[in-house]
Design an enzyme around this catalytic site. Structure first.
Site, mmCIF file in Angstrom:
data_model
loop_
_atom_site.group_PDB
_atom_site.id
_atom_site.type_symbol
_atom_site.label_atom_id
_atom_site.label_comp_id
_atom_site.label_asym_id
_atom_site.label_seq_id
_atom_site.Cartn_x
_atom_site.Cartn_y
_atom_site.Cartn_z
ATOM 1 N N ARG A 194 -12.568 6.513 -0.631
ATOM 2 C CA ARG A 194 -11.566 5.354 -0.150
ATOM 3 C C ARG A 194 -12.054 4.080 -0.360
ATOM 4 O O ARG A 194 -13.083 3.596 -0.026
ATOM 5 C CB ARG A 194 -11.358 5.651 1.458
ATOM 6 C CG ARG A 194 -10.519 4.742 2.325
ATOM 7 C CD ARG A 194 -9.979 5.435 3.502
ATOM 8 N NE ARG A 194 -9.065 6.603 3.349
ATOM 9 C CZ ARG A 194 -7.675 6.190 3.362
ATOM 10 N NH1 ARG A 194 -7.427 4.955 3.320
ATOM 11 N NH2 ARG A 194 -6.779 7.101 2.991
ATOM 12 N N HIS A 196 -3.299 -5.703 2.538
ATOM 13 C CA HIS A 196 -2.830 -5.665 3.724
ATOM 14 C C HIS A 196 -3.362 -7.092 4.458
ATOM 15 O O HIS A 196 -4.032 -7.660 3.736
ATOM 16 C CB HIS A 196 -3.721 -4.532 4.511
ATOM 17 C CG HIS A 196 -3.004 -3.181 4.393
ATOM 18 N ND1 HIS A 196 -1.996 -2.675 4.936
ATOM 19 C CD2 HIS A 196 -3.748 -2.143 3.746
ATOM 20 C CE1 HIS A 196 -1.606 -1.565 4.625
ATOM 21 N NE2 HIS A 196 -2.699 -0.980 4.035
ATOM 22 N N CYS A 211 0.838 -1.214 0.036
ATOM 23 C CA CYS A 211 -0.099 0.059 -0.037
ATOM 24 C C CYS A 211 0.847 1.440 0.085
ATOM 25 O O CYS A 211 1.317 1.540 -0.849
ATOM 26 C CB CYS A 211 -0.939 0.020 1.252
ATOM 27 S SG CYS A 211 -2.521 0.913 0.764
HETATM 28 N N1 GLN Z 1 -2.173 6.753 2.415
HETATM 29 C C1 GLN Z 1 -2.216 6.182 1.499
HETATM 30 C C2 GLN Z 1 -3.549 5.890 0.703
HETATM 31 O O1 GLN Z 1 -4.835 6.347 1.472
HETATM 32 C C3 GLN Z 1 -1.892 4.702 1.645
HETATM 33 C C4 GLN Z 1 -2.669 4.043 2.522
HETATM 34 C C5 GLN Z 1 -2.161 2.415 3.457
HETATM 35 O O2 GLN Z 1 -0.954 2.479 3.337
HETATM 36 N N2 GLN Z 1 -3.228 1.604 3.886
HETATM 37 O O3 GLN Z 1 -3.934 5.824 -0.356
#
Ligand code: GLN
Length: 244
Positions: A130, A195, A96
């Protein structure tokens, strides 16, 4: 070559800042799957200000934009060194936020663009939505071909040139929710949005990375001995196709 006499060096990049959703589980999996086979693991945690030495395998986890900002500046200082390690065949796994920094840049909302280290020919821009939920994707790099995990990102990653998608999404969003790609790879550099953490649920991919790292170290293909992955495989199968 017998597992028993083998050695592998692993570096964990900036775990105090990029370790979202227990991404440390990836390091635990790599270490355990080596130790269970009698493979010696030389492990180094790299923190802010540390020099980054040559290793067979580098891991970096994910994090929120703020932590990414801090790590991006530090990682960029090591760009040439890490590009050279890539070109010597070192294995990289980025999750990520760490994956995003493997590209040319990450453009957050209303903030300065974060320079990446261009291990991958890719770039990321913050989206307005998101992506949160389980992901199943199919790859032609390992058997079984399924990869499972959990995504939580607003960044939209686009890959180009010789960098290829790691997998094709069958459930979830992946790189950008549009082109059905998930993750990316070039040479032995791999990035993914998964993840969960990723490797405990995808032991076949963990072994794939370990074999690549051993090949880089010893200059020959090394087939790892089999482990009893009954529980890992049950977990994996239970997640295939699960959305939320
Ligand atoms: N901050 C980055 C995003 O929101 C990565 C998030 C993360 O590592 N889960 O895309």
């Amino acid at each position: 070559m017998e597992d028993k006499n083998l050695k592998i060096s692993i570096a964990h990049l900036y775990p105090k800042l990029l370790n979202l959703y227990g991404d440390i589980g990836n390091i635990i999996t790599l270490k355990k799957r080596c130790e269970w086979r009698g493979i010696t693991v030389e492990f180094e945690e790299i923190n802010m200000g540390d020099t980054i030495a040559a290793h067979d395998l580098y891991f970096i986890g994910g994090g929120q934009d703020k932590q990414q900002e801090d790590v991006a500046a530090e990682l960029y200082k090591n760009k040439e060194n890490l590009l050279a390690q890539r070109d010597k065949g070192a294995v990289f796994l980025g999750i990520c936020g760490g994956y995003q920094l493997f590209g040319h840049y990450y453009q957050p909302h209303n903030k300065e663009k974060l320079k990446g280290i261009s291990l991958l020919d890719a770039y990321t821009v913050a989206g307005n939505k998101r992506f949160i939920g389980n992901v199943t994707a199919k790859t032609d790099l390992v058997t079984p071909e399924t990869l499972v995990g959990f995504e939580n990102h607003s960044g939209l990653t686009y890959i180009q040139g010789d960098t290829k998608p790691l997998a094709v999404v069958t459930t979830g969003n992946g790189n950008n929710g549009k082109d059905k790609t998930e993750g990316a790879y070039f040479k032995n550099v791999f990035g993914t949005y998964l993840h969960g953490s990723f490797l405990p649920k995808n032991p076949h991919f963990a072994d794939f990375l370990i074999e690549l790292a051993l090949e880089k170290r010893y200059g020959e293909k090394i087939k790892l001995s089999k482990l009893n992955d009954e529980i890992e495989n049950m977990t994996h199968e239970n997640l295939v196709g699960k959305a939320y």
